[in-house]
Design a protein around this motif. Structure first.
Motif, PDB file in Angstrom:
ATOM      1  N   TYR A 105     -29.216  57.944 -37.110  1.00 27.67           N
ATOM      2  CA  TYR A 105     -28.131  58.969 -37.837  1.00 27.67           C
ATOM      3  C   TYR A 105     -26.986  58.669 -37.361  1.00 27.67           C
ATOM      4  CZ  TYR A 105     -32.103  61.037 -40.442  1.00 27.67           C
ATOM      5  OH  TYR A 105     -32.968  60.893 -41.467  1.00 27.67           O
ATOM      6  N   TRP A 106     -26.877  57.789 -36.207  1.00 31.13           N
ATOM      7  CA  TRP A 106     -25.732  57.621 -35.586  1.00 31.13           C
ATOM      8  C   TRP A 106     -24.613  56.979 -36.178  1.00 31.13           C
ATOM      9  CZ3 TRP A 106     -27.355  55.015 -30.023  1.00 31.13           C
ATOM     10  CH2 TRP A 106     -28.230  56.270 -29.264  1.00 31.13           C
ATOM     11  N   GLY A 107     -23.329  57.214 -35.913  1.00 29.84           N
ATOM     12  CA  GLY A 107     -22.358  56.240 -36.653  1.00 29.84           C
ATOM     13  C   GLY A 107     -21.912  56.794 -37.839  1.00 29.84           C
ATOM     14  N   LYS A 108     -22.263  57.989 -38.303  1.00 29.38           N
ATOM     15  CA  LYS A 108     -22.059  58.442 -39.554  1.00 29.38           C
ATOM     16  C   LYS A 108     -21.236  59.652 -39.544  1.00 29.38           C
ATOM     17  CE  LYS A 108     -26.904  56.631 -41.098  1.00 29.38           C
ATOM     18  NZ  LYS A 108     -27.455  57.032 -42.069  1.00 29.38           N
ATOM     19  N   GLY A 109     -20.701  60.198 -38.401  1.00 30.29           N
ATOM     20  CA  GLY A 109     -20.001  61.183 -38.229  1.00 30.29           C
ATOM     21  C   GLY A 109     -20.537  62.473 -38.329  1.00 30.29           C
ATOM     22  N   LEU A 110     -21.885  62.588 -38.092  1.00 25.56           N
ATOM     23  CA  LEU A 110     -22.601  63.871 -38.419  1.00 25.56           C
ATOM     24  C   LEU A 110     -22.527  64.566 -37.015  1.00 25.56           C
ATOM     25  CD1 LEU A 110     -25.990  62.152 -39.806  1.00 25.56           C
ATOM     26  CD2 LEU A 110     -24.289  63.827 -40.846  1.00 25.56           C
ATOM     27  N   ALA A 111     -22.491  64.059 -35.797  1.00 28.11           N
ATOM     28  CA  ALA A 111     -22.426  64.855 -34.502  1.00 28.11           C
ATOM     29  C   ALA A 111     -20.863  65.527 -34.648  1.00 28.11           C
ATOM     30  CB  ALA A 111     -22.487  63.923 -33.504  1.00 28.11           C
ATOM     31  N   THR A 112     -19.958  64.727 -35.225  1.00 28.29           N
ATOM     32  CA  THR A 112     -18.615  65.373 -35.332  1.00 28.29           C
ATOM     33  C   THR A 112     -18.600  66.585 -36.309  1.00 28.29           C
ATOM     34  OG1 THR A 112     -17.584  63.060 -34.582  1.00 28.29           O
ATOM     35  CG2 THR A 112     -15.996  64.968 -35.636  1.00 28.29           C
ATOM     36  N   GLU A 113     -19.048  66.445 -37.156  1.00 25.84           N
ATOM     37  CA  GLU A 113     -19.157  67.423 -38.405  1.00 25.84           C
ATOM     38  C   GLU A 113     -20.024  68.609 -37.988  1.00 25.84           C
ATOM     39  OE1 GLU A 113     -21.230  67.648 -42.809  1.00 25.84           O
ATOM     40  OE2 GLU A 113     -20.513  65.716 -42.339  1.00 25.84           O
ATOM     41  N   GLY A 114     -21.023  68.487 -37.356  1.00 32.29           N
ATOM     42  CA  GLY A 114     -21.905  69.488 -36.834  1.00 32.29           C
ATOM     43  C   GLY A 114     -21.220  70.130 -35.590  1.00 32.29           C
ATOM     44  N   ALA A 115     -20.760  69.394 -34.763  1.00 28.99           N
ATOM     45  CA  ALA A 115     -20.065  70.215 -33.569  1.00 28.99           C
ATOM     46  C   ALA A 115     -18.747  70.918 -34.003  1.00 28.99           C
ATOM     47  CB  ALA A 115     -19.586  68.915 -32.465  1.00 28.99           C
ATOM     48  N   SER A 116     -17.933  70.260 -35.013  1.00 24.42           N
ATOM     49  CA  SER A 116     -16.913  71.092 -35.295  1.00 24.42           C
ATOM     50  C   SER A 116     -17.274  72.378 -36.179  1.00 24.42           C
ATOM     51  CB  SER A 116     -16.072  70.212 -36.423  1.00 24.42           C
ATOM     52  OG  SER A 116     -15.222  70.872 -37.192  1.00 24.42           O
ATOM     53  N   ALA A 117     -18.300  72.415 -36.770  1.00 24.48           N
ATOM     54  CA  ALA A 117     -18.931  73.629 -37.211  1.00 24.48           C
ATOM     55  C   ALA A 117     -19.288  74.695 -36.302  1.00 24.48           C
ATOM     56  CB  ALA A 117     -19.944  73.406 -38.215  1.00 24.48           C
ATOM     57  N   ALA A 118     -19.817  73.974 -35.006  1.00 22.56           N
ATOM     58  CA  ALA A 118     -20.151  74.710 -33.979  1.00 22.56           C
ATOM     59  C   ALA A 118     -19.146  75.329 -33.292  1.00 22.56           C
ATOM     60  CB  ALA A 118     -21.044  74.123 -32.982  1.00 22.56           C
ATOM     61  N   LEU A 119     -17.997  74.570 -33.089  1.00 21.39           N
ATOM     62  CA  LEU A 119     -16.706  75.070 -32.321  1.00 21.39           C
ATOM     63  C   LEU A 119     -16.157  76.461 -33.348  1.00 21.39           C
ATOM     64  CD1 LEU A 119     -14.905  71.699 -31.145  1.00 21.39           C
ATOM     65  CD2 LEU A 119     -15.893  73.609 -29.949  1.00 21.39           C
ATOM     66  N   THR A 120     -16.161  76.059 -34.501  1.00 24.63           N
ATOM     67  CA  THR A 120     -15.507  76.909 -35.498  1.00 24.63           C
ATOM     68  C   THR A 120     -16.420  78.312 -35.425  1.00 24.63           C
ATOM     69  OG1 THR A 120     -14.839  75.475 -37.061  1.00 24.63           O
ATOM     70  CG2 THR A 120     -15.182  77.784 -37.970  1.00 24.63           C
ATOM     71  N   PHE A 121     -17.743  78.278 -35.296  1.00 25.58           N
ATOM     72  CA  PHE A 121     -18.334  79.475 -34.921  1.00 25.58           C
ATOM     73  C   PHE A 121     -17.940  80.123 -33.446  1.00 25.58           C
ATOM     74  CE2 PHE A 121     -22.230  81.449 -33.006  1.00 25.58           C
ATOM     75  CZ  PHE A 121     -22.716  82.340 -33.889  1.00 25.58           C
ATOM     76  N   ALA A 122     -17.834  79.314 -32.365  1.00 24.69           N
ATOM     77  CA  ALA A 122     -17.563  79.619 -31.030  1.00 24.69           C
ATOM     78  C   ALA A 122     -16.271  80.555 -31.111  1.00 24.69           C
ATOM     79  CB  ALA A 122     -17.637  78.497 -30.200  1.00 24.69           C
ATOM     80  N   PHE A 123     -15.309  80.149 -31.771  1.00 24.28           N
ATOM     81  CA  PHE A 123     -13.997  80.518 -31.783  1.00 24.28           C
ATOM     82  C   PHE A 123     -13.816  81.780 -32.771  1.00 24.28           C
ATOM     83  CE2 PHE A 123     -12.508  76.235 -30.557  1.00 24.28           C
ATOM     84  CZ  PHE A 123     -12.800  76.483 -29.196  1.00 24.28           C
ATOM     85  N   ASN A 124     -14.592  81.824 -33.874  1.00 27.09           N
ATOM     86  CA  ASN A 124     -14.474  82.901 -34.880  1.00 27.09           C
ATOM     87  C   ASN A 124     -15.342  83.848 -34.673  1.00 27.09           C
ATOM     88  OD1 ASN A 124     -12.415  81.041 -35.993  1.00 27.09           O
ATOM     89  ND2 ASN A 124     -13.369  80.562 -37.936  1.00 27.09           N
ATOM     90  N   GLU A 125     -16.659  83.602 -34.648  1.00 28.77           N
ATOM     91  CA  GLU A 125     -17.719  84.646 -34.438  1.00 28.77           C
ATOM     92  C   GLU A 125     -17.992  85.153 -33.105  1.00 28.77           C
ATOM     93  OE1 GLU A 125     -19.148  85.900 -37.077  1.00 28.77           O
ATOM     94  OE2 GLU A 125     -17.833  84.459 -38.508  1.00 28.77           O
ATOM     95  N   ALA A 180      -6.761  77.920 -29.501  1.00 29.52           N
ATOM     96  CA  ALA A 180      -5.477  77.513 -30.053  1.00 29.52           C
ATOM     97  C   ALA A 180      -5.438  76.215 -30.377  1.00 29.52           C
ATOM     98  CB  ALA A 180      -4.530  78.059 -29.158  1.00 29.52           C
ATOM     99  N   SER A 181      -6.160  75.060 -29.845  1.00 34.91           N
ATOM    100  CA  SER A 181      -6.121  73.555 -30.003  1.00 34.91           C
ATOM    101  C   SER A 181      -6.575  73.081 -31.139  1.00 34.91           C
ATOM    102  CB  SER A 181      -6.902  72.944 -28.582  1.00 34.91           C
ATOM    103  OG  SER A 181      -8.198  73.248 -28.866  1.00 34.91           O
ATOM    104  N   PRO A 182      -6.062  72.216 -31.914  1.00 34.81           N
ATOM    105  CA  PRO A 182      -6.376  71.625 -33.105  1.00 34.81           C
ATOM    106  C   PRO A 182      -7.520  70.629 -33.083  1.00 34.81           C
ATOM    107  CG  PRO A 182      -4.447  70.386 -32.371  1.00 34.81           C
ATOM    108  CD  PRO A 182      -4.689  71.517 -31.214  1.00 34.81           C
ATOM    109  N   TYR A 183      -8.452  70.735 -33.976  1.00 33.75           N
ATOM    110  CA  TYR A 183      -9.551  70.075 -34.197  1.00 33.75           C
ATOM    111  C   TYR A 183      -9.855  70.064 -35.371  1.00 33.75           C
ATOM    112  CZ  TYR A 183     -12.267  74.486 -34.594  1.00 33.75           C
ATOM    113  OH  TYR A 183     -12.668  75.747 -35.250  1.00 33.75           O
ATOM    114  N   PRO A 184     -10.869  68.886 -35.909  1.00 35.62           N
ATOM    115  CA  PRO A 184     -10.850  68.814 -37.359  1.00 35.62           C
ATOM    116  C   PRO A 184     -12.054  70.000 -37.756  1.00 35.62           C
ATOM    117  CG  PRO A 184     -12.316  67.298 -35.953  1.00 35.62           C
ATOM    118  CD  PRO A 184     -11.312  67.898 -35.137  1.00 35.62           C
ATOM    119  N   ARG A 185     -11.745  70.453 -38.892  1.00 33.61           N
ATOM    120  CA  ARG A 185     -12.208  71.631 -39.344  1.00 33.61           C
ATOM    121  C   ARG A 185     -13.126  71.266 -40.762  1.00 33.61           C
ATOM    122  NH1 ARG A 185      -8.553  73.789 -35.977  1.00 33.61           N
ATOM    123  NH2 ARG A 185      -9.228  76.033 -35.308  1.00 33.61           N
ATOM    124  N   PHE A 186     -14.264  71.109 -40.522  1.00 36.90           N
ATOM    125  CA  PHE A 186     -15.097  70.522 -41.650  1.00 36.90           C
ATOM    126  C   PHE A 186     -15.614  71.908 -42.411  1.00 36.90           C
ATOM    127  CE2 PHE A 186     -15.560  66.944 -38.988  1.00 36.90           C
ATOM    128  CZ  PHE A 186     -15.620  65.964 -39.525  1.00 36.90           C
TER     129      PHE A 186
END
Length: 193
Positions: A105-125, A180-186
């Motif tokens: 599952y490497w090289g498909k952007g899945l780590a970035t997609e999931g980690a971005s969602a985790a960051l959204t949760f960390a900051f918003n929730e 406050a820092s920008p990151y890709p929001r999936f």
């Protein structure tokens, strides 16, 4: 027991662990390439213990290193999420974002997609002001994910206290993200099972 959160993205479900995840996780943790930047691979018991700890912490907090499931196949592919490190790090206390995926599952952007969602949760929730991520300085693959997440690398490296003095993987780099820092929001959706 806390209310347990799950996160759904376009391709992933980050959820509580199931006993059926343990064999695939053990196979993944025995893969020398997956564990290349860790002190050693894990045997089945060590892997099961780690999965159980991840599950117990999610029961306790409602969040953590979630089991990552590919939505199209329902396959368990590893973990992605948030963790409070137990080691006394130079920047403790902190919450880290982390991931470990099976090699196919490497090289498909899945780590970035999931980690971005985790960051959204960390900051918003969780209303965290900052989330960190760190790895041994030779782990360029993980560093690329941190950069894609918009995280900023600290100038100084640190010696990870869990590794013996002089260990070739002891020197680590540190990346930080703030609300406050920008990151890709999936696109992601929070679920309450």
């Amino acid at each position: 027991m806390a209310q347990i959160y799950e996160i759904e993205t376009e391709r992933l479900l980050l959820r509580q662990w199931r006993s059926s995840d343990f064999p695939a996780f053990a196979q993944m943790n025995a893969d020398k390439e997956v564990m290349r930047f860790f002190p050693s691979s894990l045997n089945e018991q060590q892997s099961n213990d780690m999965a159980q700890r991840c599950s117990d912490l999610i029961d306790l907090r409602g969040w953590g290193f979630w089991a990552a499931q590919e939505r199209s196949s329902d396959a368990f592919i590893g973990f992605i999420g948030l963790h409070v490190p137990t080691a006394e790090l130079p920047f403790s206390p902190c919450v880290e974002v982390g991931w470990r995926l099976a090699r196919n599952y490497w090289g498909k952007g899945l780590a970035t997609e999931g980690a971005s969602a985790a960051l959204t949760f960390a900051f918003n929730e969780l209303s965290l002001p900052e989330v960190v991520s760190f790895t041994t300085i030779s782990n360029e693959r993980s560093e690329r994910v941190m950069k894609r997440l918009g995280m900023k690398r600290d100038e100084l490296t640190f010696q990870h206290p869990s590794l013996p003095h002089g260990h070739p993987m002891q020197e680590h780099c540190l990346y930080r993200a703030s609300a406050a820092s920008p990151y890709p929001r999936f696109k992601c959706q929070l679920q309450h099972p």
